[in-house]
Design an enzyme around this catalytic site. Sequence first.
Site, PDB file in Angstrom:
ATOM      1  N   GLY A  11       0.824  -1.207   0.000  1.00 31.61           N
ATOM      2  CA  GLY A  11       0.000   0.000   0.000  1.00 31.61           C
ATOM      3  C   GLY A  11       0.852   1.249   0.000  1.00 31.61           C
ATOM      4  N   ARG A  14       0.201   5.619  -1.925  1.00 33.69           N
ATOM      5  CA  ARG A  14      -0.477   6.846  -1.484  1.00 33.69           C
ATOM      6  C   ARG A  14      -0.515   6.913   0.038  1.00 33.69           C
ATOM      7  NH1 ARG A  14      -6.055   5.506  -0.438  1.00 33.69           N
ATOM      8  NH2 ARG A  14      -6.495   3.333  -0.945  1.00 33.69           N
ATOM      9  N   ASN A  62      -2.661  -7.407  -5.371  1.00 32.58           N
ATOM     10  CA  ASN A  62      -3.625  -7.393  -4.278  1.00 32.58           C
ATOM     11  C   ASN A  62      -3.051  -8.234  -3.145  1.00 32.58           C
ATOM     12  OD1 ASN A  62      -5.734  -7.714  -2.498  1.00 32.58           O
ATOM     13  ND2 ASN A  62      -7.210  -8.432  -4.019  1.00 32.58           N
ATOM     14  N   VAL A  63      -2.698  -7.603  -2.038  1.00 33.73           N
ATOM     15  CA  VAL A  63      -2.018  -8.325  -0.964  1.00 33.73           C
ATOM     16  C   VAL A  63      -2.921  -9.336  -0.270  1.00 33.73           C
ATOM     17  CG1 VAL A  63      -0.324  -6.511  -0.552  1.00 33.73           C
ATOM     18  CG2 VAL A  63      -2.494  -6.482   0.706  1.00 33.73           C
ATOM     19  N   ASN A  89       1.479  -2.147   5.378  1.00 31.13           N
ATOM     20  CA  ASN A  89       0.729  -0.906   5.513  1.00 31.13           C
ATOM     21  C   ASN A  89      -0.611  -0.931   4.778  1.00 31.13           C
ATOM     22  OD1 ASN A  89       0.473   2.209   5.778  1.00 31.13           O
ATOM     23  ND2 ASN A  89       0.481   1.868   3.559  1.00 31.13           N
ATOM     24  N   TYR A 155     -12.685  -1.539  11.863  1.00 31.75           N
ATOM     25  CA  TYR A 155     -11.271  -1.165  11.831  1.00 31.75           C
ATOM     26  C   TYR A 155     -10.495  -1.889  12.925  1.00 31.75           C
ATOM     27  CZ  TYR A 155      -7.312   2.122  11.351  1.00 31.75           C
ATOM     28  OH  TYR A 155      -6.083   2.690  11.144  1.00 31.75           O
ATOM     29  N   ALA A 157     -11.226  -4.701  14.278  1.00 28.09           N
ATOM     30  CA  ALA A 157     -11.129  -6.136  13.996  1.00 28.09           C
ATOM     31  C   ALA A 157      -9.848  -6.446  13.234  1.00 28.09           C
ATOM     32  CB  ALA A 157     -12.343  -6.599  13.197  1.00 28.09           C
ATOM     33  N   LYS A 159      -7.046  -4.231  12.770  1.00 31.71           N
ATOM     34  CA  LYS A 159      -5.835  -3.743  13.439  1.00 31.71           C
ATOM     35  C   LYS A 159      -5.602  -4.466  14.768  1.00 31.71           C
ATOM     36  CE  LYS A 159      -4.515  -0.730  10.376  1.00 31.71           C
ATOM     37  NZ  LYS A 159      -3.261  -0.919   9.615  1.00 31.71           N
TER      38      LYS A 159
END
Length: 250
Positions: A11, A14, A62-63, A89, A155, A157, A159
């Site tokens: 990522g 940007r 696409n990771v 990231n 979020y 969940a 992180k």
Amino acid sequence: MLAGKVVLITGGGRGIGAAIARVCARHGATVAVNYSESREKAESLVAEIRAAGGTANAYGANVCDAKALADMVAQVLADFGRIDGLVNNALSGKQNISLDDVTDADYDRAFGFGCKAMVNAIKAVRPAMAAQGGGRIVNIVTEMWNFAPEGWSVYMAGKGAMVGVSRSLARELAPQNITLNMVSPGWMVDDKVDPESETSKGFAKAIPLGVHGSADEIGNACVFFMGELSSFVTGAYLPVTGGRVTQVGT
């Protein structure tokens, strides 16, 4: 601090990822910039780094696709011969969703980026790092791990899973001299934020250091964890928040 090192940033095209790429490049790293949907931004960033005298390539993948991620790592190794650092990231999808509106797909997507993609990236780079005698991994988590505000369970969940898995993997990877640390950003000024806006200025007033921090500060923390100054540090959680978060659990 990173001369001769090759760093892969997921990522990286940007936002905070791009800032990390710029800072790593300024410290001498060869930067592999991963992107999924931001090809133009990633290629523009690579051109910027090269124009400043650095070395960088952009890699689309696409990771969340383990095969695509493994192929990307293989290409980075083919291009540069090694991978010394990995910054996990990448993130996508809506994060601020109320309990009434959230779906299983929202949680699956958050967990996919926060846990599965991170683990698959580490699996992909681990053999090369081990063969080189070691490596550095940095996972970008969040200050919300400490605050846990309402409406952000999706979020959290992703992180939250990243924090827990990072702590365990730091111990598992240590015997191979692969360190794994976490950098926890607050809301940072990047290419999506106007620091002169009233919202940004108001946020700065709530920060003990009194400024709305730049995303470059996240890059600085990553450079520290990627370099030799942190060679005996692994499993650490570093808030880069201007004092809003001072330690885990506060």
